[in-house]
Scaffold this motif. Structure first.
Motif, PDB file in Angstrom:
ATOM      1  N   TYR A  38      -1.017 -11.628  -4.004  1.00 57.76           N
ATOM      2  CA  TYR A  38       0.775 -11.107  -3.350  1.00 57.76           C
ATOM      3  C   TYR A  38       0.399 -10.028  -3.184  1.00 57.76           C
ATOM      4  N   LYS A  39      -0.538  -8.771  -3.392  1.00 59.88           N
ATOM      5  CA  LYS A  39      -0.679  -7.450  -3.319  1.00 59.88           C
ATOM      6  C   LYS A  39      -1.069  -7.597  -0.995  1.00 59.88           C
ATOM      7  N   ILE A  40      -1.569  -8.427  -0.434  1.00 62.80           N
ATOM      8  CA  ILE A  40      -1.760  -8.426   0.919  1.00 62.80           C
ATOM      9  C   ILE A  40      -1.229  -8.896   1.511  1.00 62.80           C
ATOM     10  N   LEU A  41      -0.307  -9.359   0.874  1.00 61.74           N
ATOM     11  CA  LEU A  41       0.864 -10.229   1.650  1.00 61.74           C
ATOM     12  C   LEU A  41       1.992  -9.213   1.766  1.00 61.74           C
ATOM     13  N   LYS A  42       1.903  -8.483   1.126  1.00 62.10           N
ATOM     14  CA  LYS A  42       3.550  -7.325   0.721  1.00 62.10           C
ATOM     15  C   LYS A  42       3.131  -6.689   1.347  1.00 62.10           C
ATOM     16  N   GLU A  43       1.879  -5.935   1.727  1.00 67.26           N
ATOM     17  CA  GLU A  43       1.417  -4.588   1.488  1.00 67.26           C
ATOM     18  C   GLU A  43       1.033  -4.468   3.033  1.00 67.26           C
ATOM     19  N   GLU A  44       0.129  -5.860   3.603  1.00 66.72           N
ATOM     20  CA  GLU A  44      -0.686  -5.874   4.280  1.00 66.72           C
ATOM     21  C   GLU A  44      -0.291  -6.551   5.777  1.00 66.72           C
TER      22      GLU A  44
END
Length: 478
Positions: free
Chosen positions: A350-356
């Motif tokens: 989720y973090k990669i989807l949102k931030e990157e």
């Protein structure tokens, strides 16, 4: 113009900051903030243009009950005519505009068909509005428990044999409330559930908030009213290009006029007396547009989603040959427009989807992520989503245990949310083995982790402990 006035305009400034992020959006409401995309098809451009024209008229459409604008609480003019069109389109006897979302429809339908102290049967994982309706009429509640799909951290569909056994043991119940489809695009077998429910002389009420799009394409199943439900509530804003709070309640031909009038009576208690012609017009326009363009729009959407799933399948075959122990599993559900994905270390995904990649899904739970897809999504959106998962699979071995808390400057928000969640966790720990004094909900999706009067156990504490640092999921008692 607002960004420098953070203290006096906190909501506006947060909205402005959000707009600047320019996310690829897979969440509700279905208008996706009406942002134009370069790769729209000709039909998408046409529909987008019609809605942009409506957007220009929002303030001029915001009127009250003057001239011939009818009365939402007692419609007999243009509102009545519009509701008659909608009831015909959805295969119902009557339609009721809801300008306070599905919640007022659920409150109204439960309270209309029950009296104080009556018995009702509901799914344990019902939306909090179902629980609140039961509180209002002080109902005796019998719960339908369903099995857990631990791979995706979601509830399975109901077992029909268990369902009938519960009804057979509670023949004095007045109604049954179920959710279909659920947050994850899973449909219950409404046709069979309706037959069983009516066999025991009970009414079947369906929270069908996530299904307004079903009538616009044959690639979806028939709606709950068509399959025999007595009352159905749908939220237009969840999957269609309408503003938040736009929803409808439908009564089937199985109901007599007395019950239909009772629905209006209860709705007049729970719903605002301010009609909001903006919301009414938005529902009416969207229904009219999708009757004309829906078939082609959803055909295009289905093709894009099928191509995405094919690419994910190919990716998984490649991963099987590697030593990465990584996978991208897609839930085999009923609504093709609802994509639910599970991966190892879902927080990191989720973090990669949102931030990157600037991809913002609808929600993330312990083991899966929900993507709501609609008529304004394009091939590029799904290509980007695939590229993100391909990238995540390559990075997987190098990243472990990332918190979902981002480096927000809004320390006040972060600390207050955390403290509230921590107080709930402490309450559970201090009262393990005791009855919970109030239901505890996670939001989204707004279903209880622990129901009121349920005995608190270690699994409840474990679950809350795991989401306490997830800034995307709220936790509250009520």
């Amino acid at each position: 113009m607002f960004i420098n006035d953070m203290d006096n305009l906190p909501i506006i400034n947060e909205l402005k900051l959000f707009k600047k992020e320019n996310y690829t959006k897979f969440f509700m409401p279905g208008h996706l903030q009406l942002v134009c995309k370069q790769d729209y098809t000709s039909v998408q451009k046409e529909v987008f243009g019609l809605l942009k024209e409506f957007e220009k008229d929002i303030f001029s459409f915001d009127v009250t009950e003057v001239n011939n604008f009818d009365n939402l609480a007692n419609p007999n003019g243009i509102i009545q005519k519009s509701q008659e069109i909608l009831s015909k389109d959805f295969g119902a006897k009557r339609a009721y505009f809801l300008v306070n979302g599905s919640t007022v429809g659920i409150l109204s339908m439960v309270c209309a068909v029950t009296k104080n102290k009556d018995k009702i049967i509901i799914q344990k994982n019902s939306h909090k509005s179902v629980y609140n309706a039961c509180k209002i009429n002080d109902l005796s509640v019998v719960y339908i428990d369903t099995e857990k799909n631990n791979e995706f951290d979601i509830f399975e569909k109901m077992d029909l044999i268990k369902f009938e056994n519960i009804l057979n043991q509670n023949k004095d119940a007045k109604a049954v409330v179920i959710t279909s489809p659920d947050y994850y695009g899973q449909n219950q077998n409404i046709e069979k559930l309706a037959k069983i429910t009516h066999k025991y002389n009970m009414l079947l009420l369906v929270d069908s908030a996530h299904s307004p799009h079903y009538i616009y394409s044959e690639d979806f199943q028939k709606n709950a009213i068509y399959n025999g439900a007595d009352i159905m509530v749908v939220s237009f804003h969840k999957t269609l290009p309408t503003l938040n709070q736009t929803a409808l309640m439908f009564a089937n031909n199985s109901l007599n006029d007395y019950v239909c009038d009772k629905l209006q009576e209860k709705l007049n208690i729970f719903q605002t007396t301010s009609p909001s012609y903006i919301l009414l017009a938005n529902i009416e326009l969207t229904n009219n547009i999708l009757k004309k363009y829906g078939k082609e729009l959803y055909k295009n959407l289905k093709n894009n989603i099928e191509n995405f799933k094919m690419h994910i399948k190919t990716l998984n075959k490649m991963l099987e040959k590697s030593d990465k122990n990584f996978y991208v599993k897609i839930l085999n559900n009923d609504d093709f427009s609802r994509i639910v994905i599970s991966t190892p270390n879902i927080k990191n995904t989720y973090k990669i989807l949102k931030e990157e990649y600037k991809i913002l899904p609808e929600m993330v739970n312990e083991k899966s992520i929900v993507f709501i897809c609609n008529i304004f999504h394009t091939k590029h959106d799904f290509d980007l989503l695939y590229e993100a998962f391909k990238h995540i699979s390559k990075k997987y071995l190098n990243i472990k245990g990332i918190s979902l808390y981002t480096d927000r400057k809004d320390v006040f928000f972060k600390e207050n949310v955390y403290e509230k969640k921590l107080s709930i966790l402490n309450y559970l720990k201090e009262n393990i083995g005791e009855n919970c004094k109030k239901s505890i909900y996670s939001y989204p999706p707004g279903v209880p982790i622990v129901s009121e009067h349920e005995i608190i156990n270690s699994e409840h504490i474990r679950y809350v402990s795991n989401i306490i640092n997830n800034v995307e999921i709220d936790l509250f008692m009520g």
